[in-house]
Design an enzyme around this catalytic site. Structure first.
Site, short mmCIF file in Angstrom:
data_model
loop_
_atom_site.label_atom_id
_atom_site.label_comp_id
_atom_site.label_asym_id
_atom_site.label_seq_id
_atom_site.Cartn_x
_atom_site.Cartn_y
_atom_site.Cartn_z
N HIS A 1 -38.76 -21.03 28.54
CA HIS A 1 -38.25 -20.20 27.45
C HIS A 1 -37.18 -20.98 26.69
O HIS A 1 -36.51 -21.84 27.26
CB HIS A 1 -37.65 -18.91 27.99
CG HIS A 1 -38.65 -17.92 28.48
ND1 HIS A 1 -38.41 -16.57 28.45
CD2 HIS A 1 -39.89 -18.07 28.99
CE1 HIS A 1 -39.45 -15.92 28.93
NE2 HIS A 1 -40.37 -16.82 29.28
N GLU B 1 -34.17 -20.20 25.77
CA GLU B 1 -32.83 -20.12 26.34
C GLU B 1 -32.68 -21.03 27.56
O GLU B 1 -31.67 -21.72 27.71
CB GLU B 1 -32.51 -18.68 26.77
CG GLU B 1 -32.57 -17.67 25.66
CD GLU B 1 -33.94 -16.98 25.52
OE1 GLU B 1 -33.95 -15.79 25.21
OE2 GLU B 1 -34.98 -17.64 25.74
N CYS C 1 -35.03 -12.11 27.72
CA CYS C 1 -35.72 -11.34 28.76
C CYS C 1 -34.86 -11.32 30.02
O CYS C 1 -33.77 -11.89 30.07
CB CYS C 1 -37.08 -11.99 29.05
SG CYS C 1 -36.94 -13.61 29.85
N CYS D 1 -34.09 -14.89 31.40
CA CYS D 1 -33.12 -15.61 30.58
C CYS D 1 -31.74 -14.96 30.66
O CYS D 1 -30.73 -15.67 30.70
CB CYS D 1 -33.61 -15.70 29.15
SG CYS D 1 -35.09 -16.76 29.01
#
Length: 148
Positions: free
Chosen positions: A51, A53, A81, A84
């Protein structure tokens, strides 16, 4: 100043979109300098962990030679999410700027709120920027995907 950094996060989201990835971008800033960048690479890397992040956090930690990102700010185009949000807490990022909410998986207030949960050991200061570019890029991406 944060809109300049959000602009950089949007640029990262555009890179993800051009790769066919869900267009999410993130940058980490310390003392007004970008120390980490990331965009989604789940499909490219064949990894659920890739992801924006997470990748930005990894780069920032390498650049300052520490896992602790105290005093750092994360600018991200889409609400993080659960995974993260956990990484943001664990890395000790002080401030989080969010471009748009994620009503289906957001873990910073939309669905649940991990980053401002007083029962956890670390509290993240959150700013909701509601940047139209952040909403548009993700909405358009999924509209195009549904057409196919």
């Amino acid at each position: 100043m944060f809109m300049n950094f959000m602009e950089e996060a949007v640029k990262e989201a555009v890179i993800a979109k051009e790769l066919g990835e869900v267009p999410v971008g993130a940058v980490i800033v310390k003392n007004d300098v970008i120390i980490g960048r990331g965009h989604n690479l789940r499909e490219t890397n064949n990894s659920p962990l890739a992801h924006a992040e997470i990748l930005a956090i990894e780069e920032a930690c390498k650049n300052i030679d520490s896992w602790r990102l105290n005093g750092c700010e994360l600018y991200v185009t889409l609400e993080p999410c659960v995974m993260c949000a956990g990484a943001i807490i664990q890395s000790r990022i002080s401030k989080l700027h969010i471009g748009t909410f994620d009503p289906s998986g957001g873990a910073c207030g939309s669905v649940i709120d991990l980053v401002q949960n007083r029962n956890l050991s670390f509290f993240v200061d959150v700013t909701w920027c509601y940047d139209e570019r952040c909403s548009t890029i993700i909405t358009d991406f999924f509209k195009e995907r549904r057409k196919k």
